[in-house]
Design an enzyme around this catalytic site. Structure first.
Site, PDB file in Angstrom:
ATOM      1  N   HIS A  73     163.123  49.533  65.746  1.00 39.49           N
ATOM      2  CA  HIS A  73     163.197  49.926  64.334  1.00 39.49           C
ATOM      3  C   HIS A  73     164.158  49.006  63.599  1.00 39.49           C
ATOM      4  O   HIS A  73     165.174  48.570  64.140  1.00 39.49           O
ATOM      5  CB  HIS A  73     163.583  51.401  64.182  1.00 39.49           C
ATOM      6  CG  HIS A  73     164.952  51.763  64.675  1.00 39.49           C
ATOM      7  ND1 HIS A  73     166.096  51.553  63.936  1.00 39.49           N
ATOM      8  CD2 HIS A  73     165.364  52.353  65.834  1.00 39.49           C
ATOM      9  CE1 HIS A  73     167.148  51.994  64.605  1.00 39.49           C
ATOM     10  NE2 HIS A  73     166.735  52.476  65.767  1.00 39.49           N
ATOM     11  N   ASP A  75     165.650  49.742  60.526  1.00 34.15           N
ATOM     12  CA  ASP A  75     166.629  50.393  59.655  1.00 34.15           C
ATOM     13  C   ASP A  75     167.905  50.709  60.416  1.00 34.15           C
ATOM     14  O   ASP A  75     167.916  50.839  61.646  1.00 34.15           O
ATOM     15  CB  ASP A  75     166.049  51.654  59.012  1.00 34.15           C
ATOM     16  CG  ASP A  75     165.608  52.703  60.020  1.00 34.15           C
ATOM     17  OD1 ASP A  75     165.012  52.326  61.051  1.00 34.15           O
ATOM     18  OD2 ASP A  75     165.844  53.904  59.778  1.00 34.15           O
ATOM     19  N   ASP A 105     171.979  49.081  67.747  1.00 36.25           N
ATOM     20  CA  ASP A 105     170.981  50.070  67.336  1.00 36.25           C
ATOM     21  C   ASP A 105     170.220  49.571  66.116  1.00 36.25           C
ATOM     22  O   ASP A 105     170.499  49.973  65.006  1.00 36.25           O
ATOM     23  CB  ASP A 105     171.670  51.396  67.043  1.00 36.25           C
ATOM     24  CG  ASP A 105     170.709  52.536  66.771  1.00 36.25           C
ATOM     25  OD1 ASP A 105     169.542  52.434  67.181  1.00 36.25           O
ATOM     26  OD2 ASP A 105     171.128  53.522  66.149  1.00 36.25           O
ATOM     27  N   GLU A 137     163.231  54.856  61.077  1.00 32.77           N
ATOM     28  CA  GLU A 137     163.419  55.615  62.309  1.00 32.77           C
ATOM     29  C   GLU A 137     164.584  56.586  62.174  1.00 32.77           C
ATOM     30  O   GLU A 137     164.520  57.720  62.655  1.00 32.77           O
ATOM     31  CB  GLU A 137     163.655  54.662  63.489  1.00 32.77           C
ATOM     32  CG  GLU A 137     163.714  55.343  64.852  1.00 32.77           C
ATOM     33  CD  GLU A 137     165.111  55.786  65.284  1.00 32.77           C
ATOM     34  OE1 GLU A 137     165.228  56.463  66.321  1.00 32.77           O
ATOM     35  OE2 GLU A 137     166.087  55.452  64.582  1.00 32.77           O
TER      36      GLU A 137
END
Length: 386
Positions: A73, A75, A105, A137
């Site tokens: 992801h 975002d 992340d 996400e």
């Protein structure tokens, strides 16, 4: 330039795009699309309804079914610069670590996959390799849910998905679902001296929360035998409650924000069925006996499926072989993996960095974790070229 240096360079570019979930990710998607296009990938880009966010799905190698997906992801969660030692959106190296929002992340994994793309392209792949980059996400996996429909409509049928969330390069085969809701209560305002002439939305919200807490206790007895989760049962949690205007005014409105983390889909159905029955049979009749205009409405913020542990897993077999792990674990946090699994794709989670660093000031990824991820991806290249 060696692969680790190239990965660091790409990661610096990715971190510089402040793709907080509330903002656009289009500049990052354009940058990654250029890299994948230069490697010879075929690209498919789709935007959300606002037009400000996009998924990117790219393919290297032959057309056809049975491909492997590398998924991440784009975002990130917000970052308050005052809480950081360095600029959260400038990649900074200190002591063998790379600091910046999203480094673990999960832009570190994305950077490694993008750095390897030219090598995958040169390998003469025997089966398709897909790159899936999604939006939103962090606030409900909305991009991945849309992507599942898009690839199904396109007739693309991958067989394996590797979701590169930070696991310290360990292999994760299961996690709970994450279901998030906001329940709004509409009552009838009035003077606090005559509570019987109004309908206090806070009072009914409190009764609803009490029911949720009772369900949380009842769910403990439903924990599956041998559950590997911590805790082993489905959890219910109330995160926020807000309503009313003043202490001497009967509250006309109240909202409760809550979630559950189901171990099984049956638990989720149990909770929703019980709450619906309680609202329809108990709360609403009492409220509408005073004022027919009262109401209780639950809004679904997101219902993200868990990743179910399965007996036979092509994804687990492949990634354990690539990493040398002889076992797979389960984790409490949620990912997009359950959506891939629900679409019929064997799914596993394995990526660089530690979840302990995610969503915190001074988020970082250790450089040796990126090196380990590159090693796994290079072994995947050799496997796909066979």
């Amino acid at each position: 330039m060696n692969m680790l240096a190239r990965t660091r360079e790409i990661l610096g570019q990715l971190v510089a795009f402040p793709t907080v979930s509330s903002d656009s990710n289009l500049e990052l998607i354009a940058y990654t699309a250029d890299l994948l296009s230069d490697a010879g990938a075929t690209l498919s880009l789709s935007r959300d309804d606002s037009g400000t966010k996009a998924n990117l799905f790219a393919t290297l190698g032959p057309a056809g079914d049975g491909g492997i997906v590398l998924s991440g992801h784009t975002d990130v969660v917000p970052a308050d610069p005052s809480e950081w030692t360095s600029d959260p959106f400038t990649l900074t190296e200190r002591g063998g670590r790379l600091y910046g929002r999203g480094t673990c992340d999960m832009k570190g994994f994305i950077a490694a996959a993008l750095a390897m793309a030219p090598r995958f392209a040169e390998a003469g792949l025997a089966r398709p390799l897909h790159f899936a980059l999604t939006y939103d996400e962090e606030i409900g996996c909305f991009g991945a849910r849309a992507l599942m429909g898009e690839i199904a409509n396109a007739g693309i049928r991958p067989s394996v998905a590797i979701i590169g969330e930070p696991t310290g390069m360990g292999v994760i085969e299961g996690h709970k679902g994450c279901y998030e809701y906001t329940t709004e209560f509409t009552g009838l305002e009035g003077h606090g001296s005559q509570p019987g002439k109004g309908v206090n939305a806070i009072e009914y919200a409190t009764r609803y929360v009490s029911r949720l807490l009772d369900l949380g206790e009842r769910l403990k007895a439903r924990a599956p035998a041998g559950s590997r989760f911590d805790p082993p049962w489905t959890t219910v949690q109330v995160g926020r409650m807000a309503g009313g205007t003043a202490r001497n005014v009967i509250a006309g409105a109240c909202a409760v924000e809550w979630e559950m983390r189901p171990v099984t889909a049956g638990d989720a159905a149990f909770v929703k069925r019980d709450l619906n029955d309680y609202v329809d049979a108990v709360l609403l009749p009492a409220m509408r006996a005073v004022s027919p205009g009262c109401g209780i409405v639950t809004h679904v913020i997101g219902e993200v499926e868990g990743l179910q542990v399965v007996g036979e897993s092509e994804a687990r077999e492949i990634v354990c072989g690539l990493t040398g792990c002889d076992h797979a674990d389960v984790v409490p946090f949620g990912t997009e993996a359950g959506l891939f699994q629900s679409a019929g794709i064997s799914s596993i989670i394995c990526g660089p960095g530690s979840i302990a660093q995610a969503h915190k000031p001074d988020e970082f990824i250790a450089i040796d974790q990126l090196a380990a991820c590159l090693e796994m991806l290079d072994k995947l290249r050799l496997t796909l070229a066979e």
